[in-house]
Design a protein around this motif. Structure first.
Motif, PDB file in Angstrom:
ATOM      1  N   GLY A  56      70.609  74.780  54.489  1.00  0.00           N
ATOM      2  CA  GLY A  56      71.216  73.993  53.431  1.00  0.00           C
ATOM      3  C   GLY A  56      70.210  73.264  52.554  1.00  0.00           C
ATOM      4  O   GLY A  56      70.563  72.771  51.503  1.00  0.00           O
ATOM      5  N   LEU A  57      68.969  73.178  52.967  1.00  0.00           N
ATOM      6  CA  LEU A  57      67.959  72.479  52.186  1.00  0.00           C
ATOM      7  C   LEU A  57      67.393  73.400  51.117  1.00  0.00           C
ATOM      8  O   LEU A  57      67.112  74.565  51.367  1.00  0.00           O
ATOM      9  N   SER A  58      67.226  72.851  49.917  1.00  0.00           N
ATOM     10  CA  SER A  58      66.550  73.589  48.857  1.00  0.00           C
ATOM     11  C   SER A  58      65.653  72.611  48.115  1.00  0.00           C
ATOM     12  O   SER A  58      65.947  71.427  48.023  1.00  0.00           O
ATOM     13  N   PHE A  59      64.553  73.120  47.615  1.00  0.00           N
ATOM     14  CA  PHE A  59      63.554  72.280  46.959  1.00  0.00           C
ATOM     15  C   PHE A  59      63.257  72.838  45.578  1.00  0.00           C
ATOM     16  O   PHE A  59      63.259  74.051  45.377  1.00  0.00           O
ATOM     17  N   ASP A  60      63.002  71.941  44.636  1.00  0.00           N
ATOM     18  CA  ASP A  60      62.706  72.349  43.266  1.00  0.00           C
ATOM     19  C   ASP A  60      61.281  72.864  43.114  1.00  0.00           C
ATOM     20  O   ASP A  60      60.990  73.605  42.188  1.00  0.00           O
ATOM     21  N   SER A  61      60.389  72.436  44.001  1.00  0.00           N
ATOM     22  CA  SER A  61      59.000  72.871  43.892  1.00  0.00           C
ATOM     23  C   SER A  61      58.370  72.951  45.273  1.00  0.00           C
ATOM     24  O   SER A  61      58.897  72.407  46.252  1.00  0.00           O
ATOM     25  N   VAL A  62      57.243  73.608  45.323  1.00  0.00           N
ATOM     26  CA  VAL A  62      56.501  73.717  46.575  1.00  0.00           C
ATOM     27  C   VAL A  62      56.015  72.341  47.009  1.00  0.00           C
ATOM     28  O   VAL A  62      56.042  72.007  48.198  1.00  0.00           O
ATOM     29  N   GLU A  63      55.597  71.524  46.060  1.00  0.00           N
ATOM     30  CA  GLU A  63      55.111  70.190  46.387  1.00  0.00           C
ATOM     31  C   GLU A  63      56.194  69.367  47.070  1.00  0.00           C
ATOM     32  O   GLU A  63      55.933  68.637  48.027  1.00  0.00           O
ATOM     33  N   GLU A  64      57.422  69.488  46.588  1.00  0.00           N
ATOM     34  CA  GLU A  64      58.536  68.758  47.179  1.00  0.00           C
ATOM     35  C   GLU A  64      58.774  69.221  48.622  1.00  0.00           C
ATOM     36  O   GLU A  64      59.008  68.410  49.516  1.00  0.00           O
ATOM     37  N   LEU A  65      58.679  70.519  48.841  1.00  0.00           N
ATOM     38  CA  LEU A  65      58.815  71.067  50.190  1.00  0.00           C
ATOM     39  C   LEU A  65      57.731  70.526  51.104  1.00  0.00           C
ATOM     40  O   LEU A  65      57.994  70.116  52.235  1.00  0.00           O
TER      41      LEU A  65
END
Length: 83
Positions: free
Chosen positions: A31-40
């Protein structure tokens, strides 16, 4: 008649429960999604603590890093402030 012994039945049921738990865990994580790699990476950093030895080496290494120079525009306007 049923050829399963109670022990085999218990093992089969436990295996089914483990599979169900793994599927539920995977579903929750998916269910998790991130807008950028940095956010992940920031999220992962909050969830994962490095081993103490690595944390200490990183701290020492960061303390040895030179201070960053002021940017060109800060140097430019600092010289003009006296005019």
């Amino acid at each position: 008649m049923d050829s399963d012994t109670p022990k085999q039945h218990l093992q089969h049921r436990q295996a089914e429960e483990q599979t169900t738990e793994q599927q539920q865990t995977t579903g929750q994580q998916a269910g998790l999604s991130f807008d950028s790699v940095e956010e992940l990476l920031r999220y992962d950093n909050l969830q994962t603590a490095p081993p103490p030895a690595i944390a200490e080496r990183l701290k020492v290494s960061l303390e040895q890093e030179p201070k960053p120079k002021r940017s060109w525009w800060q140097r430019f306007f600092a010289g003009r402030a006296s005019e």
